[in-house]
Design a protein around this motif. Structure first.
Motif, PDB file in Angstrom:
ATOM      1  N   GLN A   1       2.327 -11.031  -2.403  1.00  0.00           N
ATOM      2  CA  GLN A   1       0.993 -11.185  -1.842  1.00  0.00           C
ATOM      3  C   GLN A   1       0.889 -10.605  -0.434  1.00  0.00           C
ATOM      4  OE1 GLN A   1      -1.087 -14.915  -2.490  1.00  0.00           O
ATOM      5  NE2 GLN A   1       0.204 -15.399  -4.257  1.00  0.00           N
ATOM      6  N   SER A   2       1.971 -10.616   0.315  1.00  0.00           N
ATOM      7  CA  SER A   2       1.950 -10.031   1.661  1.00  0.00           C
ATOM      8  C   SER A   2       1.785  -8.523   1.598  1.00  0.00           C
ATOM      9  CB  SER A   2       3.228 -10.385   2.421  1.00  0.00           C
ATOM     10  OG  SER A   2       3.315 -11.771   2.664  1.00  0.00           O
TER      11      SER A   2
ATOM     12  N   SER B   1       0.492  -6.830  -0.839  1.00  0.00           N
ATOM     13  CA  SER B   1      -0.853  -6.567  -1.338  1.00  0.00           C
ATOM     14  C   SER B   1      -1.879  -6.692  -0.213  1.00  0.00           C
ATOM     15  CB  SER B   1      -1.191  -7.550  -2.467  1.00  0.00           C
ATOM     16  OG  SER B   1      -2.518  -7.367  -2.925  1.00  0.00           O
ATOM     17  N   PHE B   2      -1.719  -7.702   0.635  1.00  0.00           N
ATOM     18  CA  PHE B   2      -2.642  -7.899   1.743  1.00  0.00           C
ATOM     19  C   PHE B   2      -2.553  -6.757   2.747  1.00  0.00           C
ATOM     20  CE2 PHE B   2      -3.308  -9.553   6.088  1.00  0.00           C
ATOM     21  CZ  PHE B   2      -4.656  -9.882   5.993  1.00  0.00           C
TER      22      PHE B   2
ATOM     23  N   LYS C   1      -0.508 -17.376  -0.544  1.00  0.00           N
ATOM     24  CA  LYS C   1       0.913 -17.390  -0.225  1.00  0.00           C
ATOM     25  C   LYS C   1       1.292 -16.108   0.517  1.00  0.00           C
ATOM     26  CE  LYS C   1       2.588 -20.189  -4.109  1.00  0.00           C
ATOM     27  NZ  LYS C   1       3.564 -20.225  -5.231  1.00  0.00           N
TER      28      LYS C   1
ATOM     29  N   PRO D   1      -4.193 -14.316   1.992  1.00  0.00           N
ATOM     30  CA  PRO D   1      -3.823 -14.827   0.661  1.00  0.00           C
ATOM     31  C   PRO D   1      -3.292 -16.255   0.696  1.00  0.00           C
ATOM     32  CG  PRO D   1      -2.262 -13.168   1.420  1.00  0.00           C
ATOM     33  CD  PRO D   1      -3.404 -13.135   2.384  1.00  0.00           C
TER      34      PRO D   1
END
Length: 259
Positions: free
Chosen positions: A13-14, A16-17, A8, A6
């Motif tokens: 976002q972490s 989610s990744f 950021k 991602p």
């Protein structure tokens, strides 16, 4: 299979990744592409590097490649890439750090306990050195009383990892952004989980992980000083269980806290 990192590596976002790569189908090759990455925070550095390392271990029969990472010199300096096995940048703990940041540091619980034994000191004394380093970055030039309070709180949180989690190691990282007057500290372990550790307390009725998380933020809950538990008399290092409570209250007053 191409996998995009991602833009950021912040909390949202972490996470989610991490969910994304956990759901990836089996493939002969995975290529992790860092082309879009522009910003990283301590939480993302710790969590994503750990999950990429775990992903590599779990997919040993697949080919793994990484591309477009050379521009990410900050992440390299912080030990992010070498933390998951890519030979780029510094190793975790190699960068010296300063009053504005602490690079990724990974500590072995066994090594810590052996050092305490050989030095004839309590494990808490060694952990207090880590807590002092972290609180100095968090507090910056604010009141000394706040620094002492955070040192105590962080020490107790790390002791929770060492004494309760059954994790073999833990990692931490911190960064102060002067332009934003913002600071972030993250601590990661992969132990048995808060619910499993709180289940040792016969006075608690825990029906879900959510209940366990909420209970752990109450004063005295996460320690070992509950009624009926035998503790050494006058033990100054007896785990009080106030670390998570105090840190969450302090962070909640001027920022945010995530468990």
């Amino acid at each position: 299979m191409d996998v995009k990192i991602p833009r950021k590596l912040n909390i949202i976002q972490s996470l989610s990744f991490v969910s994304e790569i956990a759901a990836l189908p089996q493939a002969e090759e995975y290529v992790f592409d860092f082309q879009d990455l522009q910003w990283s925070e301590p939480f993302g550095l710790l969590v994503v590097s750990y999950e990429l390392s775990s992903f590599a271990s779990a997919h040993g029969s697949s080919r793994l490649a990484v591309r477009n990472y050379e521009k990410n010199t900050y992440e390299g300096h912080m030990g992010f890439f070498k933390a998951f096995g890519l030979d780029y940048g510094k190793s975790p703990g190699e960068a010296l750090g300063n009053s504005s940041y602490i690079p990724i540091k990974i500590k072995s619980v066994k090594t810590l306990q052996e050092k305490a034994f050989s030095d004839h000191v309590a494990v808490g004394e060694i952990i207090e050195d880590y807590a002092n380093e972290i609180s100095n970055v968090l507090v910056q030039n604010h009141a000394e009383e706040l620094r002492k309070t955070l040192t105590y709180s962080i020490r107790e949180i790390i002791r929770n990892v060492v004494e309760h989690s059954e994790s073999l190691q833990f990692g931490y990282c911190a960064q102060y952004w002067s332009a934003k007057d913002m600071v972030e500290f993250s601590l990661l372990d992969k132990g048995v989980g808060i619910r499993a550790t709180l289940d040792n307390n016969p006075h608690l009725d825990i029906s879900s992980d959510k209940d366990a998380l909420e209970l752990s933020l109450l004063p005295g809950i996460s320690g070992k000083m509950y009624k009926g538990k035998r503790n050494r008399k006058n033990d100054v290092w007896a785990n009080s269980g106030f670390g998570l409570y105090m840190t969450s209250r302090i962070c909640g007053n001027g920022g945010s806290f995530l468990l």
